[in-house]
Write an enzyme that holds these catalytic residues in place. Structure first.
Site, PDB file in Angstrom:
ATOM      1  N   GLN A 104       0.823  -1.206   0.000  1.00 50.98           N
ATOM      2  CA  GLN A 104       0.000   0.000   0.000  1.00 50.98           C
ATOM      3  C   GLN A 104       0.855   1.253   0.000  1.00 50.98           C
ATOM      4  O   GLN A 104       1.882   1.332   0.659  1.00 50.98           O
ATOM      5  CB  GLN A 104      -0.928  -0.003   1.214  1.00 50.98           C
ATOM      6  CG  GLN A 104      -1.978   1.096   1.200  1.00 50.98           C
ATOM      7  CD  GLN A 104      -2.956   0.938   2.353  1.00 50.98           C
ATOM      8  OE1 GLN A 104      -2.931  -0.047   3.064  1.00 50.98           O
ATOM      9  NE2 GLN A 104      -3.816   1.939   2.535  1.00 50.98           N
ATOM     10  N   CYS A 110      -6.679   0.044   1.270  1.00 52.90           N
ATOM     11  CA  CYS A 110      -6.276  -1.293   1.724  1.00 52.90           C
ATOM     12  C   CYS A 110      -7.331  -2.331   1.364  1.00 52.90           C
ATOM     13  O   CYS A 110      -7.018  -3.498   1.124  1.00 52.90           O
ATOM     14  CB  CYS A 110      -6.006  -1.296   3.220  1.00 52.90           C
ATOM     15  SG  CYS A 110      -7.433  -0.832   4.241  1.00 52.90           S
ATOM     16  N   HIS A 267      -8.794  -1.927   9.474  1.00 53.37           N
ATOM     17  CA  HIS A 267      -7.887  -2.209   8.356  1.00 53.37           C
ATOM     18  C   HIS A 267      -8.310  -3.527   7.715  1.00 53.37           C
ATOM     19  O   HIS A 267      -8.747  -4.450   8.401  1.00 53.37           O
ATOM     20  CB  HIS A 267      -6.460  -2.297   8.903  1.00 53.37           C
ATOM     21  CG  HIS A 267      -5.394  -2.429   7.867  1.00 53.37           C
ATOM     22  ND1 HIS A 267      -5.223  -1.516   6.858  1.00 53.37           N
ATOM     23  CD2 HIS A 267      -4.429  -3.371   7.696  1.00 53.37           C
ATOM     24  CE1 HIS A 267      -4.192  -1.881   6.112  1.00 53.37           C
ATOM     25  NE2 HIS A 267      -3.699  -3.010   6.598  1.00 53.37           N
ATOM     26  N   ASN A 294      -1.366  -8.548   5.583  1.00 52.31           N
ATOM     27  CA  ASN A 294      -1.575  -7.118   5.722  1.00 52.31           C
ATOM     28  C   ASN A 294      -1.157  -6.439   4.417  1.00 52.31           C
ATOM     29  O   ASN A 294      -0.011  -6.583   3.984  1.00 52.31           O
ATOM     30  CB  ASN A 294      -0.721  -6.592   6.886  1.00 52.31           C
ATOM     31  CG  ASN A 294      -0.938  -5.110   7.156  1.00 52.31           C
ATOM     32  OD1 ASN A 294      -1.459  -4.387   6.314  1.00 52.31           O
ATOM     33  ND2 ASN A 294      -0.530  -4.673   8.331  1.00 52.31           N
ATOM     34  N   TRP A 296      -0.204  -3.644   3.781  1.00 55.86           N
ATOM     35  CA  TRP A 296       0.943  -2.744   3.903  1.00 55.86           C
ATOM     36  C   TRP A 296       2.244  -3.424   3.475  1.00 55.86           C
ATOM     37  O   TRP A 296       3.221  -2.759   3.171  1.00 55.86           O
ATOM     38  CB  TRP A 296       1.089  -2.267   5.351  1.00 55.86           C
ATOM     39  CG  TRP A 296       0.029  -1.295   5.777  1.00 55.86           C
ATOM     40  CD1 TRP A 296      -0.873  -0.654   4.988  1.00 55.86           C
ATOM     41  CD2 TRP A 296      -0.227  -0.857   7.112  1.00 55.86           C
ATOM     42  NE1 TRP A 296      -1.676   0.170   5.744  1.00 55.86           N
ATOM     43  CE2 TRP A 296      -1.308   0.070   7.056  1.00 55.86           C
ATOM     44  CE3 TRP A 296       0.328  -1.136   8.358  1.00 55.86           C
ATOM     45  CZ2 TRP A 296      -1.818   0.698   8.181  1.00 55.86           C
ATOM     46  CZ3 TRP A 296      -0.175  -0.500   9.485  1.00 55.86           C
ATOM     47  CH2 TRP A 296      -1.245   0.396   9.394  1.00 55.86           C
TER      48      TRP A 296
END
Length: 721
Positions: A104, A110, A267, A294, A296
């Protein structure tokens, strides 16, 4: 902004025609903005120049409208660059597309990236969204394309490869490999589909999952999840379903904040695997594990079964290899199923539709898809709390034809999922649009009404309770719920919570067995109309007055023009104090002459005028019937029944009914700002309707319900009506 009748309904007719021609399928996707990838690429290869997409230019408008708009400081230093300007040897995909290719950037999407990560787990699905044979070397012309499911159709979205950068780094999604760009370009294509990058900020993982597959999503709250949730999750992944999860945050300010265990609230995560293992000290006991990612590309769970936890030492080398255990800060981690249930609050499973996979081993659904619209004043009736208007909502007849094949179930029931999705709200954000609060109710049709395709009236809903309904009305893009009902015939009524809210939607019904669903009144039907004869008998006082006025105005020629007709009608209509009208307009009178002018003179003789007046008198009686509150006007929601009564009465068509799209058009064309229709608008509507129907019948000489017109014939037909 709402569509005009001509714009919206022409677009809808074009879409329906495209579908009949096979457009919108996976094999023949619709070209978004009319751009054809192969044609454009060939054109720019011949030019020996790189494609620049005017439909999604490298400007602030493509970045956003508020936080990424012209007045934002965030966009001042953003430079659009092609991959070859960012790094040496750029690649579309390096070593196969994988979950680690999605990291991200500065955009709060997300939810989208979690869905992309799930997509990489199924290569067949992945390469439907990302057509293969795209690269920065062979036949490179700065152009790429991606395919998405969009409200019932597959669309092919073309982009150029200019992407936003800051200090020569990608601003938004990027890959762990600096020279890999498929995920950044996929994000750009999805942004183009919705109007801008900023339009992608904030969302639900299921939205993107459905746009990648055409599937339908089911939600489970962990505190209410069924006992067999682990089995459901494992079976779903085996069937090719995509899966995401999240941790709700009650305090908005704490969205996307890290907990002490390394998890992030508010998230979106991807569920990438569900497995069981046998620790060496407990070989008779299986441990159930869940693997998550995740978006990220970092920040992981630090509890039991995290990358470097002691639990891994209890597994054999073979078990570790089976689970593909790695100790790397890549955003992916394992945790026990029990910890998963304790920490996460919601899980979303996107089940695939029949066209998503062709492998017979994968479970398939039967799906019915219907497209609809709520129109203020006509078909935007609100929920059951508004009984006066609820019945006017679009209605869909559902036939459950086969019961489930479940040996453990002694009941004869059909399991099915209903999904109601509102359209275009993300794209319309820059105009201030928000998601409506939506839901639906399901009513059982009495056996004596099976096969009757008439719109259910107000009394039906006043005296019958719903058989099932959506769990709640909620402001999500889609409301979905699973039901188990006996085989039979039902009516599904989708609605917004409040009445008078305009919007488009699609309603899908998925089942493991055969079902059919269709919009009630989805066809225009009628017997051949026969004009009603003028009433016989003695001339009434009113008729005598009209004859006298007609002769006075018509003079020796005994014919009147539109302006003279207006004078005749308005002199008499003013005597009716119970009609709320300012009199007939000149345009209305021209339409009346067009309807009754049998000899093509542009004037009415006495016989034609008498025939017209007989019609107006009968329409007046119907108007007064529906003007129950003596306000002098009809509520637009009652217009449906008033029009039907008028047409059946005067066209000798007991089986006549319009479709819902025509009711919508009538309301938008003839209702005032208060959603009321006065007498002259009511008459004008019926005159136009009968004139167009009669003209169609004249051209439809073989009676098959279709006609073919040249552009000049079409103009002649519509300009005089």
């Amino acid at each position: 902004m709402p569509y005009t009748p001509s714009g919206f309904f022409c677009d809808r007719l074009i879409r329906e025609r495209e579908r009949r021609d096979g457009e919108g399928s996976l094999n023949k996707p619709i070209r978004f903005n009319g751009q054809d990838y192969n044609t454009l690429r060939q054109e720019y290869l011949q030019r020996k120049s790189l494609f620049e997409d005017d439909a999604f230019p490298a400007t602030v408008e493509s970045l956003g409208f508020k936080e990424l708009g012209h007045k934002s400081n965030k966009v001042k230093n953003i430079v659009w660059k092609r991959p070859k300007e960012i790094c040496e040897n750029p690649q579309f995909i390096v070593g196969g597309a994988s979950r680690t290719d999605i990291c991200q950037g500065e955009l709060g999407d997300c939810w989208l990236l979690a869905a992309i990560a799930c997509l990489t787990l199924n290569e067949k699905l992945l390469y439907r969204v990302i057509p293969q044979e795209q690269s920065f070397s062979e036949n490179y012309a700065g152009i790429f394309h991606f395919q998405f499911w969009r409200y019932g159709d597959w669309v092919d979205v073309v982009i150029d490869d200019r992407v936003p950068t800051f200090n020569n780094q990608l601003v938004f999604t990027k890959s762990a490999e600096r020279n890999e760009f498929w995920s950044a370009l996929l994000e750009k294509a999805y942004a183009k589909l919705h109007g801008s990058y900023e339009a992608l900020k904030g969302g639900n993982t299921t939205e993107a999952m459905e746009d990648f597959t055409g599937g339908v999503t089911e939600f489970y709250e962990m505190k209410e999840a069924p006992k067999e949730l682990y089995k459901i999750m494992k079976k779903a992944l085996e069937r090719g379903s995509l899966m995401g999860c999240s941790i709700d945050s009650l305090v908005p300010a704490r969205f996307e904040t890290r907990t002490v265990t390394g998890l992030v609230k508010g998230h979106a995560y991807s569920v990438t695997a569900v497995e069981e293992c046998r620790p060496s000290q407990h070989k008779d006991h299986k441990v159930r594990l869940v693997r998550l990612r995740n978006p990220w590309g970092q920040v992981e769970w630090n509890g039991p079964w995290s990358d470097n936890s002691k639990e891994w030492a209890t597994l054999s080398k073979d078990e570790k290899e089976k689970l593909q255990h790695q100790s790397a800060e890549d955003g992916e981690f394992w945790m026990s199923f029990e910890d998963f249930k304790k920490n996460y609050t919601k899980i979303e499973i996107c089940n695939l539709t029949p066209d998503a996979l062709e492998d017979d081993k994968i479970h398939k659904w039967t799906v019915s898809v219907n497209e609809g619209r709520w129109v203020r004043g006509c078909s935007a009736g609100g929920c059951r709390n508004y009984p006066d208007t609820f019945w006017t909502n679009p209605q869909y007849r559902l036939r459950l034809l086969e019961e489930d094949d479940d040996p453990d179930d002694n009941e004869d029931v059909c399991t099915f999922v209903v999904a109601l999705m509102q359209k275009n709200k993300r794209r319309e954000r820059k105009m201030g649009a928000n998601l409506f609060t939506i839901g639906f109710a399901i009513y059982e049709v009495p056996k004596e009404m099976h096969g009757n395709k008439q719109h259910m009236q107000k009394d039906f809903f006043l005296f019958n309770s719903s058989k099932a309904r959506s769990k709640s009305y909620i402001n999500l893009r889609e409301v979905t719920q699973r039901f188990r009902l006996s085989p039979g015939e039902y009516v599904i009524v989708p609605s917004t919570y409040e009445p008078h809210q305009e919007g488009e939607f699609i309603l899908r019904v998925f089942s493991e067995k055969k079902n059919t669903s269709e919009e009630i009144e989805n066809r225009i039907e009628a017997d051949h109309p026969v004009p009603a004869p003028a009433s016989a008998g003695e001339e009434s006082e009113e008729d005598h007055q009209f004859r006298t006025i007609f002769q006075e105005i018509a003079g020796d020629e005994m014919e009147i023009t539109a302006n003279e007709l207006r004078n005749v009608l308005n002199r008499v209509i003013t005597k009716h104090k119970d009609l709320n009208t300012e009199g007939f307009s000149l345009e209305s009178c021209r339409s009346m002459i067009a309807l009754m002018d049998m000899d093509g003179t542009g004037r009415l003789n006495l016989q034609e005028f008498r025939h017209l007046w007989n019609k107006i008198k009968q329409w007046q009686g119907i108007f007064k019937h529906y003007n129950a509150d003596q306000s002098g006007s009809i509520n637009s929601y009652e217009m449906r029944n008033a029009v039907n009564d008028a047409v059946m009465c005067l066209m000798s068509c007991p089986g006549f009914r319009l479709n819902n799209q025509l009711y919508d058009i009538i309301t938008m064309r003839y209702a005032n700002e208060n959603m009321n229709i006065d007498f002259d608008s009511f008459i004008s509507c019926l005159v136009r309707l009968e004139a167009m129907f009669r003209a169609f019948q004249a051209f439809d000489q073989d009676g098959d319900g279709t006609i073919r017109l040249s552009v000049l014939e079409w103009l002649q037909l519509t300009m005089y009506a």
